[in-house]
Design a protein around this motif. Structure first.
Motif, PDB file in Angstrom:
ATOM      1  N   LEU A  47     -17.171   7.685  35.422  1.00 16.30           N
ATOM      2  CA  LEU A  47     -17.415   6.362  34.824  1.00 16.30           C
ATOM      3  C   LEU A  47     -16.549   6.092  33.594  1.00 16.30           C
ATOM      4  N   LYS A  48     -15.904   7.109  33.071  1.00 18.62           N
ATOM      5  CA  LYS A  48     -15.141   6.995  31.816  1.00 18.62           C
ATOM      6  C   LYS A  48     -14.118   5.867  31.861  1.00 18.62           C
ATOM      7  N   ASP A  49     -13.246   5.864  32.852  1.00 13.96           N
ATOM      8  CA  ASP A  49     -12.184   4.862  32.930  1.00 13.96           C
ATOM      9  C   ASP A  49     -12.744   3.460  33.172  1.00 13.96           C
ATOM     10  N   GLU A  50     -13.816   3.387  33.922  1.00 15.41           N
ATOM     11  CA  GLU A  50     -14.466   2.107  34.221  1.00 15.41           C
ATOM     12  C   GLU A  50     -15.007   1.454  32.947  1.00 15.41           C
ATOM     13  N   GLY A  53     -12.042   0.715  30.487  1.00 16.83           N
ATOM     14  CA  GLY A  53     -11.244  -0.395  31.011  1.00 16.83           C
ATOM     15  C   GLY A  53     -11.915  -1.746  30.813  1.00 16.83           C
ATOM     16  N   TYR A  54     -13.226  -1.787  30.999  1.00 15.79           N
ATOM     17  CA  TYR A  54     -13.946  -3.050  30.819  1.00 15.79           C
ATOM     18  C   TYR A  54     -13.806  -3.542  29.377  1.00 15.79           C
ATOM     19  N   PRO A  83     -11.941   5.491  20.419  1.00 13.11           N
ATOM     20  CA  PRO A  83     -11.226   6.324  21.394  1.00 13.11           C
ATOM     21  C   PRO A  83     -12.234   7.115  22.241  1.00 13.11           C
ATOM     22  N   VAL A  84     -11.836   7.478  23.436  1.00 11.83           N
ATOM     23  CA  VAL A  84     -12.674   8.285  24.315  1.00 11.83           C
ATOM     24  C   VAL A  84     -12.575   9.742  23.872  1.00 11.83           C
TER      25      VAL A  84
END
Length: 123
Positions: A47-50, A53-54, A83-84
């Motif tokens: 789910l990180k990129d999702e 990205g949103y 940041p992630v």
């Protein structure tokens, strides 16, 4: 949905119907000074990129609505995203935070208010 039936999802709503819905088990909320809301996401890699990205689609100050468990839209402005970070204690868990500022100038229509509302901030 009755007032006692709060759902399990948080829905973030961008203009033009670009919504993002996520299970509340991945979302923590902290309220800070000046109506600042910090939505803290602890998500698996899938789910990180999702999620990132949103929120990267938003510009600073852009309006966003948030519906927590079907309780109604909270009108906010986008303030930024962290940041992630990878959780070093968990194999596949990431942390990121989206910061919003609640719009306290919004005055809801009478029919949007809940029966016991005394400016609860969710309407």
């Amino acid at each position: 949905m009755s007032t006692s039936d709060i759902g399990n999802n948080v829905i973030f709503k961008k203009q033009l119907g670009l919504n993002y819905e996520i299970d509340q088990k991945y979302v923590g909320l902290k309220m800070k000074e000046n109506n600042i809301l910090s939505f803290n996401f602890r998500v698996p890699g899938s789910l990180k990129d999702e999620v990132e990205g949103y929120f990267r689609r938003f510009k600073l100050g852009e309006p966003i609505l948030v519906d927590i468990g079907g309780t109604g839209d909270i009108r906010c402005e986008f303030k930024g995203i962290s940041p992630v970070l990878k959780n070093k204690d968990e194999m596949d868990q990431y942390f990121l935070s989206a910061t919003l500022q609640e719009d306290k100038t919004y005055n809801p229509l009478e029919e949007e208010k809940c029966e016991s509302c005394s400016g609860c901030g969710f309407h």
